[in-house]
Design a protein around this motif. Structure first.
Motif, PDB file in Angstrom:
ATOM      1  N   GLY A  60      42.908  33.719  40.457  1.00 18.30           N
ATOM      2  CA  GLY A  60      43.203  32.187  39.815  1.00 18.30           C
ATOM      3  C   GLY A  60      42.491  31.160  40.366  1.00 18.30           C
ATOM      4  N   PHE A  61      41.612  31.369  41.207  1.00 19.99           N
ATOM      5  CA  PHE A  61      40.874  30.115  41.792  1.00 19.99           C
ATOM      6  C   PHE A  61      39.288  30.253  41.208  1.00 19.99           C
ATOM      7  N   GLY A  62      39.005  31.309  40.146  1.00 23.78           N
ATOM      8  CA  GLY A  62      37.644  31.576  39.763  1.00 23.78           C
ATOM      9  C   GLY A  62      36.970  32.419  40.620  1.00 23.78           C
ATOM     10  N   GLN A  63      37.327  32.803  41.711  1.00 27.34           N
ATOM     11  CA  GLN A  63      36.781  33.776  42.846  1.00 27.34           C
ATOM     12  C   GLN A  63      36.487  35.189  42.441  1.00 27.34           C
ATOM     13  N   SER A  64      35.442  35.985  42.623  1.00 31.26           N
ATOM     14  CA  SER A  64      35.351  37.322  42.603  1.00 31.26           C
ATOM     15  C   SER A  64      36.174  37.946  43.442  1.00 31.26           C
ATOM     16  N   ALA A  65      36.924  38.836  42.906  1.00 31.18           N
ATOM     17  CA  ALA A  65      37.859  39.443  44.093  1.00 31.18           C
ATOM     18  C   ALA A  65      38.201  41.115  43.739  1.00 31.18           C
ATOM     19  N   VAL A  66      38.864  41.701  44.734  1.00 29.17           N
ATOM     20  CA  VAL A  66      39.122  43.078  44.563  1.00 29.17           C
ATOM     21  C   VAL A  66      40.430  43.085  45.407  1.00 29.17           C
ATOM     22  N   GLU A  67      41.556  43.923  44.899  1.00 31.17           N
ATOM     23  CA  GLU A  67      42.632  44.326  45.837  1.00 31.17           C
ATOM     24  C   GLU A  67      42.356  45.631  46.494  1.00 31.17           C
ATOM     25  N   CYS A  68      42.820  45.457  47.871  1.00 28.17           N
ATOM     26  CA  CYS A  68      42.748  46.875  48.545  1.00 28.17           C
ATOM     27  C   CYS A  68      43.730  47.816  47.838  1.00 28.17           C
ATOM     28  N   PRO A  69      43.407  48.944  47.477  1.00 30.92           N
ATOM     29  CA  PRO A  69      44.205  49.953  47.194  1.00 30.92           C
ATOM     30  C   PRO A  69      45.335  50.498  47.981  1.00 30.92           C
ATOM     31  N   GLN A  81      38.938  48.033  40.877  1.00 27.54           N
ATOM     32  CA  GLN A  81      38.132  47.328  39.896  1.00 27.54           C
ATOM     33  C   GLN A  81      38.175  45.787  40.491  1.00 27.54           C
ATOM     34  N   GLY A  82      36.930  45.292  40.202  1.00 23.90           N
ATOM     35  CA  GLY A  82      36.908  43.784  40.677  1.00 23.90           C
ATOM     36  C   GLY A  82      37.362  42.897  39.634  1.00 23.90           C
ATOM     37  N   TYR A  83      37.679  41.863  39.741  1.00 23.97           N
ATOM     38  CA  TYR A  83      38.426  40.776  38.977  1.00 23.97           C
ATOM     39  C   TYR A  83      37.996  39.233  39.277  1.00 23.97           C
ATOM     40  N   LYS A  84      38.274  38.175  38.497  1.00 20.92           N
ATOM     41  CA  LYS A  84      38.383  36.994  38.942  1.00 20.92           C
ATOM     42  C   LYS A  84      39.708  36.409  39.166  1.00 20.92           C
TER      43      LYS A  84
END
Length: 66
Positions: free
Chosen positions: A23-32, A18-21
Motif C-alpha cells: 500500500g505504500f508502493g514498496q516492493s514486498a513479499v509475505e512470509c509463507p 510472489q513479490g508485490y507492491k
C-alpha cells in the motif's frame, strides 16, 4: 508450500512467495510461514530474503510489470 507443480512458482525445497507492491508502493513479499510482510528496495541477485520474524529464507518470485 505445495501446489499443482505445473510451474516454477510452487513446490521444491525452499519456501517461495510472489513479490508485490504494498500500500505504500514498496516492493514486498509475505512470509509463507508466519505471514510477516518483508519490504525491500532492490531484490538481491539470488532473489532470496530472510524473514525478520521467523528467519525463514524465502525465494521471491519477481513482480512482472508490463
Amino acid at each position: 508450500m505445495s501446489g499443482c507443480g505445473s510451474c516454477s512458482a510452487c513446490g521444491g525445497d525452499s519456501e517461495r512467495a510472489q513479490g508485490y507492491k504494498n500500500g505504500f508502493g514498496q516492493s514486498a513479499v509475505e512470509c509463507p510461514l508466519c505471514g510477516n510482510e518483508l519490504t525491500f528496495e532492490k531484490l538481491p541477485l539470488n532473489r532470496k530474503v530472510t524473514c525478520t520474524k521467523c528467519e525463514t529464507e524465502i525465494e521471491v518470485i519477481p513482480l512482472l510489470l508490463n
